[in-house]
Design a protein around this motif. Sequence first.
Motif, mmCIF file in Angstrom:
data_model
loop_
_atom_site.group_PDB
_atom_site.id
_atom_site.type_symbol
_atom_site.label_atom_id
_atom_site.label_comp_id
_atom_site.label_asym_id
_atom_site.label_seq_id
_atom_site.Cartn_x
_atom_site.Cartn_y
_atom_site.Cartn_z
ATOM 1 N N VAL A 196 0.827 -1.210 0.000
ATOM 2 C CA VAL A 196 0.000 0.000 0.000
ATOM 3 C C VAL A 196 0.861 1.259 0.000
ATOM 4 C CG1 VAL A 196 -1.749 1.262 1.306
ATOM 5 C CG2 VAL A 196 -1.858 -1.224 1.167
ATOM 6 N N THR A 197 1.983 1.230 0.697
ATOM 7 C CA THR A 197 2.771 2.447 0.863
ATOM 8 C C THR A 197 4.068 2.471 0.077
ATOM 9 O OG1 THR A 197 3.833 1.515 2.819
ATOM 10 C CG2 THR A 197 1.870 2.844 3.168
ATOM 11 N N SER A 198 4.483 1.379 -0.540
ATOM 12 C CA SER A 198 5.742 1.382 -1.289
ATOM 13 C C SER A 198 5.479 1.723 -2.758
ATOM 14 C CB SER A 198 6.434 0.032 -1.167
ATOM 15 O OG SER A 198 5.629 -0.997 -1.668
ATOM 16 N N PRO A 199 6.482 2.233 -3.454
ATOM 17 C CA PRO A 199 6.305 2.621 -4.863
ATOM 18 C C PRO A 199 5.994 1.435 -5.766
ATOM 19 C CG PRO A 199 8.294 3.587 -3.954
ATOM 20 C CD PRO A 199 7.793 2.620 -2.957
ATOM 21 N N ILE A 200 5.377 1.725 -6.899
ATOM 22 C CA ILE A 200 4.973 0.693 -7.848
ATOM 23 C C ILE A 200 6.081 0.411 -8.861
ATOM 24 C CG2 ILE A 200 3.314 0.116 -9.651
ATOM 25 C CD1 ILE A 200 1.309 1.889 -8.149
ATOM 26 N N THR A 201 6.715 1.468 -9.356
ATOM 27 C CA THR A 201 7.718 1.293 -10.406
ATOM 28 C C THR A 201 9.015 0.723 -9.843
ATOM 29 O OG1 THR A 201 8.570 3.533 -10.117
ATOM 30 C CG2 THR A 201 6.787 3.236 -11.709
ATOM 31 N N LYS A 202 9.779 0.046 -10.691
ATOM 32 C CA LYS A 202 11.035 -0.562 -10.263
ATOM 33 C C LYS A 202 12.058 0.504 -9.873
ATOM 34 C CE LYS A 202 12.314 -4.579 -10.242
ATOM 35 N NZ LYS A 202 12.123 -5.457 -9.086
ATOM 36 N N ARG A 203 12.162 1.563 -10.669
ATOM 37 C CA ARG A 203 13.089 2.651 -10.312
ATOM 38 C C ARG A 203 12.645 3.338 -9.022
ATOM 39 N NH1 ARG A 203 14.198 6.433 -15.314
ATOM 40 N NH2 ARG A 203 12.126 7.025 -14.672
ATOM 41 N N PRO B 58 4.675 9.605 -3.004
ATOM 42 C CA PRO B 58 4.012 10.259 -4.151
ATOM 43 C C PRO B 58 4.992 11.048 -5.022
ATOM 44 C CG PRO B 58 2.712 10.577 -2.175
ATOM 45 C CD PRO B 58 4.005 9.954 -1.743
ATOM 46 N N LEU B 59 5.962 11.716 -4.408
ATOM 47 C CA LEU B 59 6.964 12.448 -5.174
ATOM 48 C C LEU B 59 7.862 11.488 -5.952
ATOM 49 C CD1 LEU B 59 8.326 15.154 -5.854
ATOM 50 C CD2 LEU B 59 9.773 14.786 -3.851
ATOM 51 N N ILE B 60 8.264 10.392 -5.327
ATOM 52 C CA ILE B 60 9.094 9.395 -6.003
ATOM 53 C C ILE B 60 8.343 8.805 -7.189
ATOM 54 C CG2 ILE B 60 10.171 7.124 -5.736
ATOM 55 C CD1 ILE B 60 10.781 7.885 -2.830
ATOM 56 N N GLU B 61 7.066 8.495 -7.011
ATOM 57 C CA GLU B 61 6.267 7.952 -8.104
ATOM 58 C C GLU B 61 6.116 8.956 -9.247
ATOM 59 O OE1 GLU B 61 4.662 4.917 -8.755
ATOM 60 O OE2 GLU B 61 6.036 4.278 -7.199
ATOM 61 N N LYS B 62 5.936 10.224 -8.917
ATOM 62 C CA LYS B 62 5.778 11.246 -9.947
ATOM 63 C C LYS B 62 7.050 11.391 -10.773
ATOM 64 C CE LYS B 62 4.297 16.000 -10.528
ATOM 65 N NZ LYS B 62 3.850 17.208 -9.873
ATOM 66 N N VAL B 63 8.202 11.296 -10.121
ATOM 67 C CA VAL B 63 9.477 11.464 -10.808
ATOM 68 C C VAL B 63 9.846 10.223 -11.615
ATOM 69 C CG1 VAL B 63 11.960 11.760 -10.422
ATOM 70 C CG2 VAL B 63 10.333 13.163 -9.171
ATOM 71 N N THR B 64 9.569 9.028 -11.101
ATOM 72 C CA THR B 64 10.035 7.800 -11.742
ATOM 73 C C THR B 64 8.987 7.140 -12.642
ATOM 74 O OG1 THR B 64 9.373 6.438 -9.843
ATOM 75 C CG2 THR B 64 11.624 7.307 -9.860
ATOM 76 N N LEU B 65 7.802 7.686 -12.743
ATOM 77 C CA LEU B 65 6.764 7.088 -13.583
ATOM 78 C C LEU B 65 7.115 7.293 -15.056
ATOM 79 C CD1 LEU B 65 4.019 5.670 -13.137
ATOM 80 C CD2 LEU B 65 2.963 7.872 -13.614
ATOM 81 N N PRO B 66 7.186 6.211 -15.837
ATOM 82 C CA PRO B 66 7.545 6.374 -17.249
ATOM 83 C C PRO B 66 6.392 6.980 -18.048
ATOM 84 C CG PRO B 66 7.074 4.075 -16.776
ATOM 85 C CD PRO B 66 7.006 4.811 -15.471
ATOM 86 N N LYS B 67 6.747 7.656 -19.146
ATOM 87 C CA LYS B 67 5.725 8.227 -20.013
ATOM 88 C C LYS B 67 5.093 7.111 -20.845
ATOM 89 C CE LYS B 67 7.622 12.810 -20.650
ATOM 90 N NZ LYS B 67 8.132 13.784 -21.598
#
Length: 92
Positions: A30-37, A75-84
């Motif tokens: 629930v609280t950890s990032p989704i993307t691998k980066r 949320p900030l980490i996800e915003k930065v590392t989310l691929p286009k």
Amino acid sequence: MKFVVVCYVIAAHIEKTFFLGAWFMATDYVTSPITKRGQIVYGICLGVLTGLFRLFGGSAEGVSYAIIISNLLVPLIEKVTLPKPFGKGGEK
């Protein structure tokens, strides 16, 4: 002097709170990032904050504080590392 520092680091990692935080609390879906980066950045952030809180903090709960602060940064980490998405953001 170097031996004392190595022994301190080993002793800090053997504590129960470190394993509880590393295996159960930090890997919560629930609280950890989704993307691998994002997961890599999250893990580095957790490690650095835990080390800082353990070395310079007066409390032994450095892992818990590091997890709380890192969860606030997700949320900030996800915003930065989310691929286009493919096809978005290209030239027209």
